[in-house]
Design a protein around this motif. Structure first.
Motif, short mmCIF file in Angstrom:
data_model
loop_
_atom_site.label_atom_id
_atom_site.label_comp_id
_atom_site.label_asym_id
_atom_site.label_seq_id
_atom_site.Cartn_x
_atom_site.Cartn_y
_atom_site.Cartn_z
N LEU A 191 29.65 89.18 71.20
CA LEU A 191 28.30 88.74 71.53
C LEU A 191 27.66 88.02 70.34
CD1 LEU A 191 26.97 91.95 73.32
CD2 LEU A 191 27.99 89.93 74.38
N VAL A 192 26.62 87.23 70.64
CA VAL A 192 25.85 86.56 69.61
C VAL A 192 24.37 86.64 69.98
CG1 VAL A 192 26.10 84.31 70.74
CG2 VAL A 192 25.55 84.42 68.31
N GLU A 193 23.53 86.84 68.98
CA GLU A 193 22.09 86.96 69.21
C GLU A 193 21.46 85.57 69.35
OE1 GLU A 193 18.11 88.94 67.11
OE2 GLU A 193 19.97 88.65 65.97
N VAL A 194 20.55 85.44 70.30
CA VAL A 194 19.81 84.19 70.51
C VAL A 194 18.42 84.36 69.91
CG1 VAL A 194 18.88 82.56 72.18
CG2 VAL A 194 21.10 83.63 72.59
N LEU A 195 18.12 83.58 68.88
CA LEU A 195 16.81 83.67 68.23
C LEU A 195 15.77 82.81 68.92
CD1 LEU A 195 17.93 83.56 64.48
CD2 LEU A 195 17.43 85.56 65.89
N SER A 196 16.18 81.67 69.46
CA SER A 196 15.25 80.80 70.17
C SER A 196 16.03 79.88 71.09
CB SER A 196 14.41 79.97 69.19
OG SER A 196 15.23 79.07 68.47
N GLY A 197 15.33 79.37 72.11
CA GLY A 197 15.94 78.45 73.05
C GLY A 197 16.26 79.06 74.40
N LEU A 198 16.12 80.40 74.52
CA LEU A 198 16.47 81.08 75.77
C LEU A 198 15.59 82.31 75.92
CD1 LEU A 198 18.65 80.96 78.10
CD2 LEU A 198 19.91 82.66 76.77
N SER A 199 15.13 82.55 77.15
CA SER A 199 14.33 83.75 77.42
C SER A 199 15.18 84.75 78.20
CB SER A 199 13.07 83.40 78.21
OG SER A 199 13.41 82.89 79.49
N ALA A 200 14.75 86.01 78.16
CA ALA A 200 15.52 87.08 78.80
C ALA A 200 15.55 86.94 80.31
CB ALA A 200 14.94 88.43 78.40
N GLU A 201 14.58 86.22 80.89
CA GLU A 201 14.51 86.10 82.35
C GLU A 201 15.43 85.02 82.90
OE1 GLU A 201 11.89 85.84 80.34
OE2 GLU A 201 11.01 87.85 80.56
N GLU A 202 16.00 84.20 82.04
CA GLU A 202 16.80 83.07 82.51
C GLU A 202 18.25 83.47 82.78
OE1 GLU A 202 15.38 79.01 80.76
OE2 GLU A 202 15.43 80.47 79.14
N SER A 203 18.86 82.78 83.73
CA SER A 203 20.28 82.99 84.05
C SER A 203 21.11 81.93 83.34
CB SER A 203 20.50 82.88 85.57
OG SER A 203 19.75 83.86 86.26
N ILE A 204 22.28 82.33 82.86
CA ILE A 204 23.17 81.40 82.17
C ILE A 204 24.52 81.36 82.88
CG2 ILE A 204 22.04 81.84 79.96
CD1 ILE A 204 24.53 83.45 79.16
N VAL A 205 25.27 80.31 82.61
CA VAL A 205 26.61 80.16 83.18
C VAL A 205 27.60 80.81 82.22
CG1 VAL A 205 28.38 78.54 83.91
CG2 VAL A 205 25.96 78.02 84.33
N LEU A 206 28.27 81.85 82.68
CA LEU A 206 29.25 82.55 81.84
C LEU A 206 30.59 81.82 81.83
CD1 LEU A 206 28.51 86.26 82.82
CD2 LEU A 206 27.66 84.97 80.85
N SER A 207 30.99 81.26 82.96
CA SER A 207 32.25 80.53 83.04
C SER A 207 32.19 79.59 84.22
CB SER A 207 33.44 81.48 83.18
OG SER A 207 33.34 82.22 84.39
N SER A 208 33.01 78.56 84.18
CA SER A 208 33.04 77.58 85.26
C SER A 208 34.44 77.01 85.38
CB SER A 208 32.03 76.46 84.99
OG SER A 208 32.15 75.44 85.96
N GLU A 209 34.90 76.85 86.62
CA GLU A 209 36.22 76.27 86.84
C GLU A 209 36.22 74.77 86.57
OE1 GLU A 209 37.37 77.20 90.80
OE2 GLU A 209 37.57 79.37 90.43
N ALA A 210 35.09 74.12 86.82
CA ALA A 210 34.97 72.67 86.58
C ALA A 210 34.15 72.43 85.33
CB ALA A 210 34.31 71.98 87.78
#
Length: 225
Positions: A191-210
């Protein structure tokens, strides 16, 4: 003979007037070939070559004024209420080791197309000649962050690397991918800590086939992960 001389004079005067009109018309045509910028600067890109046909609305060159820089940054929803136009901020440009004072000049009123974050513009003040267009900068804004006590960690495998920049693809309200650049902190094995640029409520893409890019349509898999 006097009448003949007067006639020749009138004919010569008419030819002279016609030549002057032709000269003015040619100069007017040449004026279309002279492109004048509204400010002085340096040409950073050229999109047309000699002999090419220029179409209306087609960009010819890109010119930048090195004396007037601005930064575009994004503010998360839970902080935008504390950000005001005219606020004094500090921009940190690590690549040249400079801290530059600035002022917020514009705040977007919508976050629909920016992944839930609001675009702001910061006009920079006195800076050295080392500052160049395209450099990455962090903007320190004097606001209270209620979520600072809860650090955000994301998997390292979700990071997108572009040179010295690290980011992650977030999922917009219309289920499209939005690339978000991050400022990172402490790391663990996975894991890596996010200091800025992302909020806890947002969803991120963990992996993608394309391969993803800004605006890619995302089909969310309900795998339970």
């Amino acid at each position: 003979e006097l009448d003949d001389a007067k006639m020749r004079y009138d004919m010569a005067s008419a030819r002279l007037s016609s030549a002057k009109e032709m000269k003015a018309e040619v100069n007017a045509q040449f004026a279309y070939a002279n492109i004048r910028a509204p400010f002085s600067g340096s040409v950073t890109a050229k999109f047309i070559n000699e002999g090419d046909l220029a179409n209306p609305g087609m960009p010819l060159v890109t010119i930048e004024n090195s004396d007037d820089f601005e930064i575009q940054a994004r503010i998360p929803e839970h902080l935008i209420g504390q950000v005001k136009k005219g606020m004094r901020v500090m921009a940190v440009v690590k690549s040249i080791g400079e801290n530059i004072q600035g002022e917020i000049t514009q705040i977007s009123s919508s976050s629909i197309n920016t992944g839930g974050q609001y675009l702001i513009k910061v006009k920079l003040e006195d800076h050295s000649k080392s500052l160049q267009s395209g450099m990455f900068a962090s903007v320190n804004i004097p606001v209270e962050n209620p979520s600072m006590e809860t650090p955000i960690y994301i998997p390292k495998s979700a990071l997108v690397k572009r040179g010295q920049l690290s980011g992650v693809f977030t999922v917009s309200q219309s289920e499209t991918a939005i690339l978000r650049w991050l400022r990172l902190g402490e790391e663990t094995e996975e894991l890596v800590e996010v200091l800025s640029g992302l909020s806890a409520e947002e969803s991120i893409v963990l992996s993608s086939e394309a391969r993803l890019f800004n605006g890619s349509k995302i089909n969310i898999s309900n795998s339970g992960e």
